[in-house]
Design a protein around this motif. Structure first.
Motif, short mmCIF file in Angstrom:
data_model
loop_
_atom_site.label_atom_id
_atom_site.label_comp_id
_atom_site.label_asym_id
_atom_site.label_seq_id
_atom_site.Cartn_x
_atom_site.Cartn_y
_atom_site.Cartn_z
N THR A 41 -5.93 0.34 3.68
CA THR A 41 -4.56 0.75 3.96
C THR A 41 -4.20 1.92 3.04
O THR A 41 -4.35 1.82 1.82
CB THR A 41 -3.57 -0.40 3.69
OG1 THR A 41 -3.96 -1.55 4.44
CG2 THR A 41 -2.16 0.00 4.08
N ARG A 43 -1.09 4.46 2.07
CA ARG A 43 0.35 4.71 2.19
C ARG A 43 0.62 6.18 1.86
O ARG A 43 0.88 6.54 0.71
CB ARG A 43 1.12 3.75 1.29
CG ARG A 43 0.93 2.30 1.73
CD ARG A 43 1.47 1.28 0.75
NE ARG A 43 1.33 -0.07 1.29
CZ ARG A 43 0.23 -0.80 1.18
NH1 ARG A 43 -0.83 -0.32 0.54
NH2 ARG A 43 0.16 -2.01 1.72
N GLU A 199 -1.95 -10.07 6.34
CA GLU A 199 -0.66 -10.37 5.69
C GLU A 199 -0.71 -9.98 4.22
O GLU A 199 0.25 -9.41 3.68
CB GLU A 199 -0.35 -11.86 5.83
CG GLU A 199 1.02 -12.25 5.29
CD GLU A 199 1.33 -13.71 5.50
OE1 GLU A 199 2.32 -14.20 4.93
OE2 GLU A 199 0.56 -14.40 6.22
N LYS A 200 -1.84 -10.25 3.58
CA LYS A 200 -2.00 -9.85 2.18
C LYS A 200 -2.00 -8.33 2.04
O LYS A 200 -1.42 -7.78 1.09
CB LYS A 200 -3.31 -10.42 1.61
CG LYS A 200 -3.25 -11.90 1.23
CD LYS A 200 -4.58 -12.36 0.66
CE LYS A 200 -4.49 -13.77 0.11
NZ LYS A 200 -3.76 -13.83 -1.16
N GLN A 202 -0.48 -6.18 3.94
CA GLN A 202 0.87 -5.68 4.15
C GLN A 202 1.77 -5.92 2.94
O GLN A 202 2.64 -5.11 2.64
CB GLN A 202 1.48 -6.33 5.39
CG GLN A 202 0.92 -5.81 6.70
CD GLN A 202 1.68 -6.33 7.90
OE1 GLN A 202 1.87 -7.53 8.04
NE2 GLN A 202 2.11 -5.43 8.76
N LYS A 203 1.54 -7.04 2.25
CA LYS A 203 2.37 -7.37 1.09
C LYS A 203 1.92 -6.67 -0.19
O LYS A 203 2.66 -6.63 -1.17
CB LYS A 203 2.36 -8.89 0.87
CG LYS A 203 3.11 -9.68 1.92
CD LYS A 203 3.08 -11.17 1.62
CE LYS A 203 3.86 -11.96 2.66
NZ LYS A 203 3.84 -13.42 2.38
N SER A 204 0.71 -6.13 -0.18
CA SER A 204 0.20 -5.48 -1.39
C SER A 204 1.03 -4.24 -1.71
O SER A 204 1.56 -3.57 -0.82
CB SER A 204 -1.27 -5.11 -1.20
OG SER A 204 -1.42 -4.24 -0.09
N LYS A 205 1.13 -3.95 -2.99
CA LYS A 205 2.01 -2.87 -3.45
C LYS A 205 1.25 -1.62 -3.87
O LYS A 205 1.84 -0.66 -4.35
CB LYS A 205 2.85 -3.37 -4.62
CG LYS A 205 3.79 -4.52 -4.24
CD LYS A 205 4.60 -5.00 -5.43
CE LYS A 205 5.52 -6.14 -5.02
NZ LYS A 205 6.33 -6.65 -6.17
N SER A 209 -4.86 0.13 -0.44
CA SER A 209 -5.36 -1.25 -0.50
C SER A 209 -6.65 -1.33 0.31
O SER A 209 -6.78 -0.68 1.36
CB SER A 209 -4.33 -2.23 0.07
OG SER A 209 -3.12 -2.16 -0.68
N ASN A 243 -6.33 -3.29 -4.83
CA ASN A 243 -5.16 -2.41 -4.72
C ASN A 243 -5.27 -1.30 -5.75
O ASN A 243 -5.47 -1.57 -6.94
CB ASN A 243 -3.87 -3.19 -4.95
CG ASN A 243 -3.51 -4.08 -3.80
OD1 ASN A 243 -3.17 -3.59 -2.73
ND2 ASN A 243 -3.61 -5.38 -3.98
#
Length: 515
Positions: A41, A43, A199-200, A202-205, A209, A243
């Protein structure tokens, strides 16, 4: 009353249908298959902000980018691309949501997925690229449209997702076209969106990721997991979620082990329980200029027990040796610290190690029973004095023994003879507080590494390329890797702690490239 109510109800029904239709629109992430073994992922919005791309100071860089594009495009093509440089959303891609990279057994090629915000804008961009002969004409397939870029990538899209798949050979193109047909037909249940790992993600900051399973790792490297986990399950049941974050003055990566296998989880917990918090007991004996420091808190008995399930460990020691090795492991209780203290004039590494042990009898027994160790020709253990020994061999010689209530080992004769705390020592470094309390930590002191004579010679005579590498490395204070339970954290600490690390990297590249 009924006449006034009927149009209202009709309007309500129409709105409900429209809302339902919108809610059923396929998410762009649905094209990622459920069995994807690598998913990244990215961003982009966060990365752009941290890199300072929107700062006024980057206006010159943007203008140079436009000039580069202008020299290779027609006037009409440049006008279209210029709009996108100024307003990226004009490309028809939603830049405010993450993009994804993935691979899977069904699609082993690296694929990129981004969200289509406006299909018409995307088609306009691709038509512009076609006129500039940068891609092929848009064609329609089963349930998507596509174009090919330079016979190196397939760009497929529908109203919600853009999928880019790179390939090495044009013959692979047809296989890819067939492989992605079911991807564009997938609903949530058949995609990665319905899995706990997504789900993990998406929640990672983190800014980036990454999830990958052990099945995605080449066999050669996958075998390394067998060095710490039971051979029966280690290769297929372990996944890692990481992450990567760019912060002020540092780049940080956090990794977490994931498994659904009870036996694998039990093995991981065994190793975790064999480690204990570090007390920084021995850092004062290591020079502040130590190149590399490794420290861990250890429960020797539990570690030996954890290693019993490991084939590689068992094969290293014959039965006559096992009791000696077990005694040494059982004696280890507390801190174990190993340091690469320098490089000798002959280019060989010099090291020092200290470890807490319950008593010195294990060292004495090692000397007394050396005939059972299976030493090779030319190898020997010599007693130098009270609690002092030396190992001699054609390849390596080192001193070891019991001092300061601890086991020590070193191949540096000066450190062996002086036997005192260093001033200044590694305990006075910036990284020392970050070691204490962790289970295991590895530190690379970049300032000391850059002061190695061999490195200085390489920089002095290596030309502009080595000078650039040195300038970049000189911005790093140290690199740290720490382990705590099932988590690993890696940190690249920069000397400048006030500016975001990504912006520092971008500014360095701009300076180096003369932008």
């Amino acid at each position: 009353m009924k006449k006034r109510l009927f149009p209202f109800l009709t309007l309500l029904v129409v709105l409900t249908v429209l809302i339902s239709a919108c809610s059923q629109k396929l998410e762009y992430t649905n094209v990622i298959p459920r069995d994807a073994n690598v998913v990244m992922t990215i961003r982009m919005k966060s990365l752009a902000e941290k890199a300072g791309f929107n700062d006024e100071t980057n206006e010159t860089a943007r203008q140079k980018l436009k000039d580069m594009l202008k020299s290779g495009l027609s006037a009409s093509g440049f006008q279209q691309i210029e709009k996108i440089v100024e307003e990226p959303e004009k490309a028809g891609i939603d830049v405010n949501v993450p993009i994804y990279l993935f691979s899977s057994p069904a699609l082993p090629y690296i694929a990129l997925v981004s969200k289509v915000s406006n299909k018409n804008d995307l088609q306009t961009l691709l038509e512009t690229l076609e006129k500039e002969k940068l891609c092929s004409p848009i064609e329609k397939a089963d349930n998507y449209e596509y174009t090919e870029i330079g016979k190196q990538a397939l760009l497929a899209f529908n109203s919600s997702a853009l999928l880019c798949v790179a390939y090495n050979n044009i013959s692979q193109s047809e296989n890819i076209k067939q492989a992605i047909v079911p991807l564009f037909k997938q609903d949530v249940k058949n995609s990665i969106c319905s899995t706990p790992i997504f789900e993990k993600l998406q929640k990672s900051k983190g800014d980036i990721s990454l999830f990958f399973s052990s099945t995605s790792i080449p066999e050669t490297y996958r075998k390394l997991t067998g060095s710490v986990l039971p051979r029966s399950n280690s290769q297929n049941d372990l996944s890692i979620l990481s992450n990567l974050s760019f912060e002020n003055g540092k780049i940080r990566m956090e990794c977490e082990y994931l498994t659904q296998n009870a036996e694998t989880q039990k093995a991981i917990e065994k190793y975790s329980n064999a480690m204990r918090p570090i007390n920084n007991t021995f850092l004062a004996y290591f020079p502040q200029s130590t190149l590399v420091v490794f420290s861990m808190g250890i429960n020797g008995e539990k570690l030996y027990d954890a290693l019993q399930g490991n084939e590689e460990f068992q094969s290293l020691f014959s039965n006559p040796q096992s009791s000696n090795i077990k005694n040494i492991f059982n004696a280890l209780q507390g801190d174990l610290t190993i340091g690469l203290t320098g490089i000798s004039p002959y280019g060989s590494p010099e090291f020092l190690a200290y470890a807490n042990i319950k008593n010195k009898s294990a060292i004495e027994q090692l000397y007394e029973r050396k005939s059972e160790l299976g030493l090779n020709a030319g190898e020997d253990i010599i007693k130098l004095g009270n609690d002092e020994y030396a190992f001699k061999s054609p390849e390596i010689n080192f001193f070891f023994g019991f001092r300061n209530d601890a086991l020590y080992i070193t191949n540096n004769k000066q450190l062996y003879q002086t036997n005192k705390m260093e001033a200044p020592s590694a305990l006075n470094t910036e990284y020392a507080p970050e070691i204490k309390g962790k289970r295991a930590v590895l530190i690379i002191n970049m300032e000391s590494v850059l002061n190695i004579p061999f490195v200085k010679v390489m920089v002095a005579y290596g030309g502009p390329e080595y000078t650039a590498y040195h300038s970049l490395a000189n911005k790093i204070a140290y690199i740290k890797t720490s382990i705590d339970s099932q988590n690993i954290e890696m940190t690249l600490q920069l000397k400048n702690k006030d500016i975001n690390a990504l912006k520092q990297i971008v500014d360095f590249i701009k300076e180096f490239a003369g932008i």
